[in-house]
Design an enzyme around this catalytic site. Structure first.
Site, mmCIF file in Angstrom:
data_model
loop_
_atom_site.group_PDB
_atom_site.id
_atom_site.type_symbol
_atom_site.label_atom_id
_atom_site.label_comp_id
_atom_site.label_asym_id
_atom_site.label_seq_id
_atom_site.Cartn_x
_atom_site.Cartn_y
_atom_site.Cartn_z
ATOM 1 N N THR A 211 0.819 -1.213 0.000
ATOM 2 C CA THR A 211 0.000 0.000 0.000
ATOM 3 C C THR A 211 0.858 1.271 0.000
ATOM 4 O O THR A 211 2.037 1.248 0.385
ATOM 5 C CB THR A 211 -0.873 0.057 1.274
ATOM 6 O OG1 THR A 211 0.002 0.125 2.428
ATOM 7 C CG2 THR A 211 -1.773 -1.163 1.394
ATOM 8 N N THR A 218 8.070 2.631 4.953
ATOM 9 C CA THR A 218 9.308 1.843 4.824
ATOM 10 C C THR A 218 10.325 2.484 3.866
ATOM 11 O O THR A 218 11.349 1.894 3.568
ATOM 12 C CB THR A 218 9.006 0.426 4.281
ATOM 13 O OG1 THR A 218 8.314 0.560 3.037
ATOM 14 C CG2 THR A 218 8.162 -0.382 5.245
ATOM 15 N N GLY A 222 10.532 1.935 -6.224
ATOM 16 C CA GLY A 222 9.938 1.161 -7.312
ATOM 17 C C GLY A 222 10.921 0.977 -8.448
ATOM 18 O O GLY A 222 11.936 1.680 -8.532
ATOM 19 N N GLU A 269 7.848 3.409 9.987
ATOM 20 C CA GLU A 269 7.339 2.056 10.278
ATOM 21 C C GLU A 269 6.312 2.050 11.410
ATOM 22 O O GLU A 269 6.314 1.175 12.285
ATOM 23 C CB GLU A 269 8.519 1.104 10.584
ATOM 24 C CG GLU A 269 9.480 0.991 9.405
ATOM 25 C CD GLU A 269 10.570 -0.062 9.574
ATOM 26 O OE1 GLU A 269 10.398 -0.997 10.365
ATOM 27 O OE2 GLU A 269 11.610 0.059 8.884
ATOM 28 N N LEU A 272 5.667 6.629 14.554
ATOM 29 C CA LEU A 272 5.329 8.030 14.818
ATOM 30 C C LEU A 272 3.845 8.309 14.605
ATOM 31 O O LEU A 272 3.393 9.434 14.794
ATOM 32 C CB LEU A 272 6.177 8.953 13.933
ATOM 33 C CG LEU A 272 7.690 8.922 14.211
ATOM 34 C CD1 LEU A 272 8.441 9.803 13.233
ATOM 35 C CD2 LEU A 272 7.986 9.355 15.652
ATOM 36 N N GLY A 273 3.094 7.304 14.202
ATOM 37 C CA GLY A 273 1.667 7.504 13.986
ATOM 38 C C GLY A 273 1.190 6.743 12.763
ATOM 39 O O GLY A 273 1.948 5.988 12.143
ATOM 40 N N ARG A 416 9.966 -17.835 -3.883
ATOM 41 C CA ARG A 416 10.393 -18.079 -2.501
ATOM 42 C C ARG A 416 9.577 -19.216 -1.863
ATOM 43 O O ARG A 416 10.109 -20.095 -1.200
ATOM 44 C CB ARG A 416 10.226 -16.810 -1.679
ATOM 45 C CG ARG A 416 11.514 -16.371 -1.056
ATOM 46 C CD ARG A 416 11.498 -14.944 -0.658
ATOM 47 N NE ARG A 416 10.183 -14.471 -0.336
ATOM 48 C CZ ARG A 416 9.872 -13.806 0.769
ATOM 49 N NH1 ARG A 416 10.804 -13.613 1.674
ATOM 50 N NH2 ARG A 416 8.674 -13.339 0.967
ATOM 51 N N TYR A 477 21.213 -5.283 -5.285
ATOM 52 C CA TYR A 477 20.156 -6.159 -4.752
ATOM 53 C C TYR A 477 20.645 -7.598 -4.887
ATOM 54 O O TYR A 477 20.869 -8.078 -5.996
ATOM 55 C CB TYR A 477 18.906 -5.914 -5.595
ATOM 56 C CG TYR A 477 17.649 -6.592 -5.163
ATOM 57 C CD1 TYR A 477 16.675 -5.879 -4.462
ATOM 58 C CD2 TYR A 477 17.384 -7.914 -5.490
ATOM 59 C CE1 TYR A 477 15.490 -6.483 -4.085
ATOM 60 C CE2 TYR A 477 16.198 -8.520 -5.118
ATOM 61 C CZ TYR A 477 15.255 -7.800 -4.410
ATOM 62 O OH TYR A 477 14.081 -8.386 -4.049
HETATM 63 C C1 LIG Z 1 8.404 -10.424 -2.906
HETATM 64 C C2 LIG Z 1 8.632 -9.044 -2.383
HETATM 65 C C3 LIG Z 1 9.080 -8.054 -3.239
HETATM 66 C C4 LIG Z 1 9.315 -6.767 -2.743
HETATM 67 N N1 LIG Z 1 9.750 -5.797 -3.601
HETATM 68 C C5 LIG Z 1 9.950 -4.543 -3.141
HETATM 69 C C6 LIG Z 1 10.401 -3.516 -4.030
HETATM 70 O O1 LIG Z 1 10.601 -3.714 -5.224
HETATM 71 N N2 LIG Z 1 10.575 -2.281 -3.499
HETATM 72 C C7 LIG Z 1 10.332 -2.010 -2.187
HETATM 73 O O2 LIG Z 1 10.485 -0.876 -1.782
HETATM 74 N N3 LIG Z 1 9.936 -2.967 -1.340
HETATM 75 C C8 LIG Z 1 9.720 -4.214 -1.772
HETATM 76 N N4 LIG Z 1 9.305 -5.195 -0.912
HETATM 77 C C9 LIG Z 1 9.086 -4.873 0.500
HETATM 78 C C10 LIG Z 1 7.664 -4.367 0.833
HETATM 79 O O3 LIG Z 1 6.768 -4.629 -0.199
HETATM 80 C C11 LIG Z 1 7.727 -2.900 1.155
HETATM 81 O O4 LIG Z 1 8.414 -2.740 2.381
HETATM 82 C C12 LIG Z 1 6.383 -2.171 1.220
HETATM 83 O O5 LIG Z 1 6.644 -0.801 1.205
HETATM 84 C C13 LIG Z 1 5.543 -2.525 2.422
HETATM 85 O O6 LIG Z 1 4.247 -2.006 2.212
HETATM 86 P P1 LIG Z 1 2.976 -2.669 2.891
HETATM 87 O O7 LIG Z 1 1.796 -1.841 2.536
HETATM 88 O O8 LIG Z 1 2.904 -4.084 2.563
HETATM 89 O O9 LIG Z 1 3.332 -2.447 4.416
HETATM 90 P P2 LIG Z 1 3.243 -3.475 5.645
HETATM 91 O O10 LIG Z 1 4.095 -4.634 5.401
HETATM 92 O O11 LIG Z 1 1.829 -3.716 5.999
HETATM 93 O O12 LIG Z 1 3.896 -2.570 6.792
HETATM 94 C C14 LIG Z 1 5.242 -2.213 6.739
HETATM 95 C C15 LIG Z 1 5.542 -1.220 7.861
HETATM 96 O O13 LIG Z 1 4.880 0.014 7.598
HETATM 97 C C16 LIG Z 1 3.961 0.323 8.638
HETATM 98 N N5 LIG Z 1 2.772 0.888 7.995
HETATM 99 C C17 LIG Z 1 2.021 0.336 7.019
HETATM 100 N N6 LIG Z 1 1.032 1.168 6.678
HETATM 101 C C18 LIG Z 1 1.149 2.264 7.469
HETATM 102 C C19 LIG Z 1 0.422 3.472 7.627
HETATM 103 N N7 LIG Z 1 -0.643 3.745 6.874
HETATM 104 N N8 LIG Z 1 0.831 4.364 8.556
HETATM 105 C C20 LIG Z 1 1.927 4.111 9.318
HETATM 106 N N9 LIG Z 1 2.650 2.995 9.221
HETATM 107 C C21 LIG Z 1 2.264 2.086 8.307
HETATM 108 C C22 LIG Z 1 3.705 -0.980 9.357
HETATM 109 O O14 LIG Z 1 3.325 -0.778 10.701
HETATM 110 C C23 LIG Z 1 5.040 -1.658 9.230
HETATM 111 O O15 LIG Z 1 5.912 -1.163 10.204
HETATM 112 C C24 LIG Z 1 9.075 -6.489 -1.381
HETATM 113 C C25 LIG Z 1 8.605 -7.493 -0.535
HETATM 114 C C26 LIG Z 1 8.395 -8.771 -1.026
HETATM 115 C C27 LIG Z 1 7.905 -9.841 -0.106
#
Ligand SMILES: Cc1cc2nc3c(=O)[nH]c(=O)nc-3n(C[C@H](O)[C@H](O)[C@H](O)COP(=O)(O)OP(=O)(O)OC[C@H]3O[C@@H](n4cnc5c(N)ncnc54)[C@H](O)[C@@H]3O)c2cc1C
Length: 606
Positions: A211, A218, A222, A269, A272-273, A416, A477
């Site tokens: 999302t 995080t 992209g 992460e 902070l809110g 994986r 990477y």
């Molecule tokens: C197969 C695979 C491929 C990936 N490829 C990439 C890539 O190409 N580039 C990349 O950057 N990352 C990649 N990732 C990592 C991951 O997708 C990222 O870290 C992504 O940004 C996490 O988003 P999410 O919505 O899934 O967050 P979540 O996993 O749900 O949460 C991640 C963290 O953010 C916090 N968080 C989530 N939403 C909010 C909010 N609204 N307000 C405050 N805190 C929040 C959560 O508490 C948690 O600490 C990959 C992961 C996998 C498994």
């Protein structure tokens, strides 16, 4: 009940979708040679059975549940077992191994689905008043342990799922920005933007299941970041619900208003809110988009070309080059070719390379993407790039490999689970460094992984690509794989720790875009210095004195610790080195094992 969709509880992506090797003739021989796993004989493990999970009763005081239900509606607060399992972890290898093996130490007690920012505020305030813990949940795709509840937490843990806040609220066409709710998954927000002719231009490999709020929280990147920027560039304005009020970062293109509060939220992460809204830079959908394939005789030539492209007037959307190992992997995952295509790829191209004096074992495959508001613009970029590639001894092979790359990019994550099903680890670590250190980091990390494999007494694989170019450096990477012995998590930790330590020892960051979470926290001090850690400690403790907001992520601080192992760990000393020290600083990680005896049959991960 909520209609928010989630990934399968035990693995990546959608139920029923997976990686298949039978149509890729080069894949089985490649895996056998790389990690000693024979796909013809390694029968996949049974899908984990949900009925076998042991899930303790939730810690959910009636008064709090009732307050939350009044706020979000009865159907949007739940302590259902499946909901608690789906929300407990992200998708790191450690997460997947533990969840498949029914080794979860602490589940969230409640999952809450607010509908809008006002509800988020009420949930946060009610939770803090009840001294509960709030863990914001986006898509659950992180691989840094960013969602994991602390094992010793006695308070109620609320997973705050942002999935109902999924709308593009408005577009300022003149400023080219869009106000988007933070819980929108990549495809949802892109569809809404596309319908009006716009794109956000942010496409992580996890795009389908992550999302906007998660990307911001995080500091995601992209695959088209070379043109569109990382999320840190794209997210200009923010609204963040905090206990007692909402933080507003106005969408200035840039600002000199003291230390950047916007930057503090980026990568926070959840500490902070809760990010509820993002004002994001958006772009008109390009008239032309193309990804071209190139080959280079070796890694050094390819990296030199990538650097020159980054410094040139050309502005490609993607610059990516695989090392020789990853090039071999890419070729092995190609589907069976037929007719002239087979002849061209299997005979003509290798002969051409040999005629140029290239060693086929050294060749490196590169993808470079071009976009433009007009086809002419994209073509001009390509012309500039082609000249640089030629100067460095590379050659273009047209759009065929690029089309394949584009098609496969969102499927690769399923690999994986495929490996875990067969008792093998396949995972990634990524980092950023100045151009002057790219080759050093590449070689040092590869050597560190190989040393770790040899200490474990196993054959392992490591490959790498460079992507995400900047004026001063780039991201490397790494993907690594090996067959588990008797201690999957200990062995994994040994290899991953060696890689992370090689990053910091060679002047590279602990992560370029996956964040810190629990996974990378032991190396944070070595990356940002003792004073950097002090500043972050001050920030988190001052703004969240009760440690209610996703505690212990990023910094393994001891705030509100109760009793469990490792909860009072101090950050690792800046001079510390060696995988064992890092692993020892990890709360729940098993200590690395020295050359554990390898069992003949791959251990089942689940
Ligand atoms: C197969 C695979 C491929 C990936 N490829 C990439 C890539 O190409 N580039 C990349 O950057 N990352 C990649 N990732 C990592 C991951 O997708 C990222 O870290 C992504 O940004 C996490 O988003 P999410 O919505 O899934 O967050 P979540 O996993 O749900 O949460 C991640 C963290 O953010 C916090 N968080 C989530 N939403 C909010 C909010 N609204 N307000 C405050 N805190 C929040 C959560 O508490 C948690 O600490 C990959 C992961 C996998 C498994």
């Amino acid at each position: 009940m909520t209609d928010v969709k989630h990934m399968k509880w035990w693995g990546w992506g959608n139920e029923g979708v997976g990686f298949h090797w039978e149509d890729k003739p080069g894949f089985a021989p490649f895996v056998l040679q790389a990690v000693g796993l024979d796909l013809h004989t390694a029968a996949p493990v049974e899908k984990p059975a949900f009925e076998k999970m042991t899930i303790p009763k939730p810690v959910a005081p009636a008064a709090l549940v009732s307050k939350l239900a009044t706020t979000v509606g009865q159907g949007h607060v739940t302590s259902d077992d499946m909901e608690r399992v789906v929300h407990v972890y992200g998708k790191s290898l450690r997460d997947l191994v533990r969840i498949r093996a029914n080794q979860v130490q602490r589940y969230p007690d409640l999952v809450v689905y607010p509908a809008d920012e006002a509800e988020v505020q009420q949930v946060v305030d009610a939770a803090v008043a009840a001294d509960a813990v709030i863990i914001p949940f986006g898509g659950g795709s992180n691989i840094a342990g960013s969602l994991e509840p602390r094992a010793d937490e006695k308070r109620t843990i609320i997973s705050l799922d942002m999935g109902r806040l999924n709308k593009v609220l408005s577009i300022d066409e003149q400023s080219q920005t869009a106000v988007i709710q933070a819980g929108a998954l990549g495809p949802d927000l892109e569809e809404q933007l596309n319908a009006r002719g716009w794109t956000i231009g942010h496409f992580p490999d996890s795009f389908t299941h992550s999302t906007l709020g998660g990307w911001v929280a995080t500091r995601s990147s992209g695959m088209q970041s070379d043109k569109y920027g990382d999320i840190a560039d794209i997210a200009r304005g923010l609204r963040v619900v905090r206990p007692g009020g909402t933080l507003v970062v106005r969408p200035h293109p840039s600002a000199s208003n003291g230390p950047s509060v916007r930057e503090m939220i980026l990568g926070s992460e959840g500490r902070l809110g809760v990010i509820t809204e993002v004002t994001a830079q958006v772009h008109r959908i390009p008239a032309k988009r193309v990804v071209n394939g190139y080959f280079f005789p070796n890694w050094e030539a390819g990296i030199a070309a990538m650097q020159e492209i980054a410094e040139s007037d050309a502005a490609p959307t993607i610059t990516r080059i695989s090392d020789a190992a990853e090039t071999g992997f890419s070729l092995a995952t190609s589907k069976e070719r037929h007719g002239f295509d087979k002849f061209a790829a299997g005979t003509v191209l290798p002969n051409l390379m040999k005629a140029k004096g290239w060693k086929l074992d050294d060749i490196c495959l590169s993808f470079i993407g071009f976009e433009g508001a007009t086809a002419g613009h994209a073509d001009r970029q390509k012309k500039l790039v082609d000249a640089i590639v030629k100067k460095h001894g590379g050659m273009g092979v047209g759009t065929g490999p690029g089309v394949l790359y584009d098609q496969k990019k969102f499927d690769t994550p399923y690999l994986r689970d495929f490996l875990l099903d067969r008792g093998a680890a396949g995972d990634v670590s990524e980092t950023a460094m100045p151009w002057s250190k790219v080759n050093q980091v590449h070689d040092a990390v590869t050597a560190a992984a190989q040393k770790a494999y040899s200490e474990l007494g196993t054959t392992g694989w490591i490959m790498s690509h460079m992507s995400h170019s900047y004026h001063s450096g780039a991201c490397l990477y790494f993907t690594f794989a090996f067959v588990f012995g008797n201690d999957p998590l200990g062995e994994y930790d040994h290899v991953k720790s060696a890689i992370q330590q090689a990053f910091v020892d060679n002047g590279s960051s602990i992560s370029h875009h996956h964040g810190v979470g629990l996974e990378h926290a032991p190396w944070l001090e070595q990356d940002i210095s003792t004073e950097g850690v002090k500043i972050l400690t001050g920030l988190f403790t001052a703004t969240d004195p009760g440690a209610n907001l996703n505690p212990r992520k990023i910094l393994a601080d001891a705030t509100k610790a109760t009793s469990g192992p490792g909860t009072t760990k101090k950050p690792v000393a800046a001079k510390a080195s060696g995988g064992a020290k890092k692993a020892a600083a990890k709360k729940d990680a098993a200590a690395p094992k020295k050359a554990a005896p390898r069992s003949k049959a791959p251990a089942t991960a689940g």
